[in-house]
Design a protein around this motif. Structure first.
Motif, short mmCIF file in Angstrom:
data_model
loop_
_atom_site.label_atom_id
_atom_site.label_comp_id
_atom_site.label_asym_id
_atom_site.label_seq_id
_atom_site.Cartn_x
_atom_site.Cartn_y
_atom_site.Cartn_z
N ASN A 77 60.88 -70.78 -98.67
CA ASN A 77 60.32 -71.92 -97.66
C ASN A 77 60.94 -72.19 -96.66
O ASN A 77 62.30 -71.97 -96.58
N VAL A 110 61.47 -75.51 -93.66
CA VAL A 110 61.36 -77.05 -93.40
C VAL A 110 61.82 -77.25 -91.76
O VAL A 110 62.98 -76.75 -91.49
N ASP A 117 55.03 -69.01 -98.41
CA ASP A 117 53.69 -69.57 -97.87
C ASP A 117 53.10 -68.18 -97.13
O ASP A 117 53.59 -67.20 -97.17
N LYS A 160 50.32 -70.21 -100.94
CA LYS A 160 50.83 -71.51 -100.55
C LYS A 160 50.95 -72.43 -101.84
O LYS A 160 51.85 -73.17 -102.03
N ASN A 212 53.90 -72.06 -104.13
CA ASN A 212 55.15 -72.18 -103.63
C ASN A 212 55.73 -73.59 -103.69
O ASN A 212 56.69 -73.98 -102.99
N ASN A 213 55.11 -74.62 -104.64
CA ASN A 213 55.60 -75.76 -104.77
C ASN A 213 56.91 -76.07 -105.12
O ASN A 213 57.76 -76.98 -104.82
N GLU A 267 58.97 -75.85 -101.96
CA GLU A 267 58.66 -77.02 -101.07
C GLU A 267 59.40 -78.31 -101.66
O GLU A 267 59.68 -79.30 -100.87
N HIS A 312 62.80 -79.44 -100.99
CA HIS A 312 63.31 -80.04 -99.61
C HIS A 312 63.58 -81.48 -99.76
O HIS A 312 64.04 -82.24 -99.07
#
Length: 233
Positions: free
Chosen positions: A80, A82, A138, A160, A163-164, A167, A170
């Protein structure tokens, strides 16, 4: 005669104290001035600038040793990215974790494109020496575009909702970024992220060790690993 990797010579404070100060900054989401204030309470006068220099000099080496002692990652990689702001410019922090939430690689890059995704994936394979069974990302098309060039047989799940894991990884970084009140240069942020994640990987309690006694043992083991990496054990 071999020279120690972490040389604390010509420093006014003892190596155990310096290692403890670097640990405070790397382990918790404290700013340099907050660490300075914590040390002032027991009567130790150390400037935040000294803490910064210690982190730059010793924190990188300690983090590198902690990563070398890290166990083999899982066979499922979650990727992922950010957005972050550095001196008013937008950058992207690309991150990869395994199914256990262990951070495997972080690269700060100026773009969110195929070349950036390729750099993350190739550095992952080079660092760990094998290709995972699958990657979960994602729906960013850059991942799908670079996979045939890097690992054609790799199973790719561009979903998506799955893909926690990446995420959520982060969140500690975002907490740290708020305490830093921004970064001045990409190199400084990359260094801080590397130190923070390597330390968190070692001290974070796995889900299989949630009993009070095993949590205590895990933290003691992590502290021993930190002391060994800091060459003060």
């Amino acid at each position: 005669m071999r020279t120690p990797t972490n040389s604390y010579k010509r420093h006014r404070f003892h190596s155990q104290f310096i290692s403890h100060v670097v640990w405070l900054y790397a382990r918790f989401s404290l700013s340099l001035r907050e660490v300075e204030e914590l040390l002032l309470e027991p009567g130790v006068d150390v400037s935040y600038e000294s803490i910064r220099r210690w982190t730059v000099r010793f924190g990188v080496k300690i983090a590198r040793k902690l990563r070398r002692r890290q166990s083999r990652p899982g066979d499922g990689w979650y990727l992922n990215e950010v957005a972050v702001k550095i001196a008013g410019r937008k950058f992207w922090l690309w991150r990869a974790v395994d199914q256990h939430g262990v951070v495997l690689r972080e690269i700060l890059q100026p773009k969110q494109d195929k070349q950036a995704a390729k750099r993350l994936l190739t550095s992952l394979i080079r660092r760990h020496g094998f290709v995972s069974k699958r990657i979960v990302t994602d729906k960013l098309r850059s991942y799908g575009a670079t996979k045939p060039e890097v690992a054609p047989g790799l199973d790719h799940w561009p979903l998506k909702g799955l893909n926690n894991c990446a995420e959520n990884s982060h969140l500690p970084f975002q907490t740290r970024a708020r305490s830093m009140q921004g970064a001045r240069a990409p190199g400084g942020l990359q260094r801080c992220v590397s130190i923070h994640s390597a330390t968190r990987n070692r001290f974070a309690v796995p889900s299989c060790r949630r009993a009070a006694l095993t949590v205590r043992y895990h933290r003691m083991e992590a502290l021993d690993a930190w002391k060994a990496a800091a060459s003060i054990a």
